[in-house]
Design an enzyme around this catalytic site. Structure first.
Site, PDB file in Angstrom:
ATOM      1  CG  HIS A 469      17.643  41.430 -45.468  1.00 59.75           C
ATOM      2  ND1 HIS A 469      17.654  42.719 -45.951  1.00 59.75           N
ATOM      3  CD2 HIS A 469      17.391  41.528 -44.134  1.00 59.75           C
ATOM      4  CE1 HIS A 469      17.423  43.562 -44.957  1.00 59.75           C
ATOM      5  NE2 HIS A 469      17.270  42.866 -43.841  1.00 59.75           N
ATOM      6  N   PRO A 470      19.139  36.714 -46.187  1.00 65.02           N
ATOM      7  CG  PRO A 470      19.991  34.923 -44.950  1.00 65.02           C
ATOM      8  CD  PRO A 470      19.808  36.411 -44.912  1.00 65.02           C
TER       9      PRO A 470
END
Length: 531
Positions: A469-470
């Site tokens: 989930h960057p």
């Protein structure tokens, strides 16, 4: 070779496919979508269970982080998709949108007009839910969302175990109440993955005004003064320029977008000069503010073969494949990550600060431990929802072929370590409850070390990893580190917007794909003058 379009979209991931589909609905508008990866033809993409086979390999960029100084100096594989549909083509298909307060916080952080009351309609517009309806859900959107037909028995036992330790059952994590445990809804339609490439782009491919280019390495955004006028890329071993008469729309994700901006001369001036890149615009926030969920897994071996691990055996694998090909049902129709929970590490928190993913199998994802051969297992992953640590994406060189330097700075704030350790403790408690204990033979990881806060912290430092989930590396806002304004224009430039997860001011308390789709939907309205 030069070709002219009205809009050139760089990156065919979750947001890029949304934009291409929405903008090309107007036949007078010429749209070009450029993607580095291939078309989404791999059959694993479209089988829900295929997620477990795609966390490494040719559909990813093969990135690795810098040594993480707060995680025992480990270099952690950092999965980013390289295929049409982006993360929505290879993720675990879990459909969660975040807590309403996340978006209200965005507004407080400078993203004017992005409070929940403003963006909820875009979630509803995108969603094609086959079960839920009402003021919190859409039923006609392109993104198919559905329930699992038949959750695995151990997934149901996980939900019951959560209830046994006081976490209530929640049938809808995307409704008025997020807290609780339940079976996740999935971005699946008719037991096949519904990526944005499938739900949004595929129906649009027949439009003559939409050009989709795959297998293309974008070198840079082309500027004339402070105005973006096109994109330079290589495809089929030839140099091309796609000219944008209206706007260049960058949707290359939280790693690819800052890399492209810096290669194009937009970013921290000193860093660009260090690599010999002419500075088009000094914008210090490009590549800064990286945030990601740091997931920690515990693994248990089962007494029997109740999880999906038994399908690693050839005879069972063939049976599952036959069942899916004939009836589109069975184990192949599962995403493995069936159960989940949102709960509190800090009882005083105003909303859940931990999320859990229960996998009806062990070793399903690259880098996660399995159980001894011939046995079956389960995995429980937990992470801190709103980490306080901040990382960065910087250039390794001026060569577009080189991977950027990715430093998520996992556990870089003491509060993150404390909450993460509490997630590990709660995971143990869930595994120790009656309903799961009926299935568990022993907990394999962690081994030894005792059940103390220090042991949980040490385990997290050694076993934690990205949860894919960057976000936030070209954040929206009006402060000196903001990269785009609330209408997604890049500060100080013309003819260019960033329209993907990199514009989030801070990380959501959930999986991020649904919110990235929402950003694409709202960006399309901005561009078309509908908002």
């Amino acid at each position: 070779m030069m070709t002219g379009f009205d809009y050139v979209i760089v990156g065919g991931g979750s947001a890029g496919c949304v934009l291409a589909a929405r903008l090309s609905r107007n036949p007078a508008v010429r749209v070009c979508l450029i993607e580095a990866g291939k078309r989404d033809t791999n059959p694993l993409i479209h089988m829900p269970v295929g997620f477990a086979k795609m966390t490494t390999g040719p559909l990813t960029w093969g990135l690795v982080t810098t040594p993480q100084k707060h995680a025992n100096n480990r270099q952690i594989p950092y999965v980013q998709a390289r295929v049409l549909g982006g993360g929505s083509s290879i993720n675990a298909e879990v459909f969660t949108r975040g807590h309403p307060s996340d978006f209200d916080r965005w507004e407080q952080e400078g993203a004017d007009g992005w409070g929940f009351k403003n963006i909820q309609k875009y979630f509803i517009r995108s969603e094609g839910n086959s079960i839920l309806a009402g003021s919190w859900h859409g039923t006609d959107g392109p993104l198919g969302v559905s329930n699992l037909d038949c959750p695995n028995p151990v997934s149901r036992a996980f939900v019951q175990s959560c209830q046994e330790i006081g976490i209530p059952y929640n049938p809808d994590f995307n409704g008025p109440v997020q807290q609780g445990a339940g079976i996740y809804q999935l971005t699946v339609r008719n037991n096949r993955r519904c990526s944005t490439a499938v739900g949004y782009l595929r129906p649009a491919l027949k439009r003559k005004n939409l050009t989709v280019i795959t297998g293309a390495m974008v070198l840079k955004v082309v500027f004339e003064g402070k105005r973006a006028v096109g994109v330079q890329y290589i495809a089929d071993k030839q140099m091309h320029t796609a000219r944008a008469e209206q706007e260049v729309l960058v949707t290359s994700g939280a790693i690819g977008t800052p890399k492209l901006m810096m290669l194009s001369g937009v970013g921290p001036a000193a860093h660009l000069k260090e690599h010999g890149i002419p500075v088009v615009h000094d914008l210090p926030g490009v590549g800064q503010n990286l945030q990601d969920h740091f997931g920690v897994d515990i693994v248990a071996e089962l007494k029997g073969h109740d999880s999906f691990d038994k399908y690693n055996q050839y005879k069972w694998m063939m049976w599952a494949g036959l069942q899916y090909s004939l009836f589109r049902s069975g184990p192949v129709a599962s995403n493995v990550v069936e159960g989940g929970a949102f709960w509190y590490g800090d009882p005083a928190a105003s909303c859940p600060d931990l999320q859990f993913h229960f996998l009806a199998g062990a070793g399903a994802e690259a880098g996660v431990a399995s159980v001894p051969k011939g046995t079956s297992g389960i995995t429980l992953n937990s992470y801190t929802l709103r980490p306080k640590a901040r990382g960065s994406v910087t250039l390794r060189s001026s060569d577009p072929r080189e991977a950027p330097i990715v430093d998520p700075n996992f556990l870089g704030h003491p509060d993150d370590l404390r909450t993460t350790a509490e997630g590990v403790r709660l995971s143990y408690e869930m595994f120790g409850s009656h309903s799961l204990q009926k299935y568990i033979s022993k907990v394999c990881l962690p081994e030894g070390g005792g059940r103390t806060l220090k042991a949980y912290e040490d385990y997290a430092r050694q076993q934690g990893r990205t949860s894919y989930h960057p976000t936030c590396t070209c954040k929206m806002g009006r402060d000196e580190m903001a990269v785009v304004d609330p209408r997604l224009h890049v500060h100080g430039l013309e003819g260019i917007r960033i329209c993907d997860s990199s514009v989030m001011p801070s990380l959501l308390g959930s999986n991020t794909n649904a919110a990235t789709v929402m950003i694409g939907e709202r960006a399309a309205d901005f561009i078309l003058g509908n908002a």
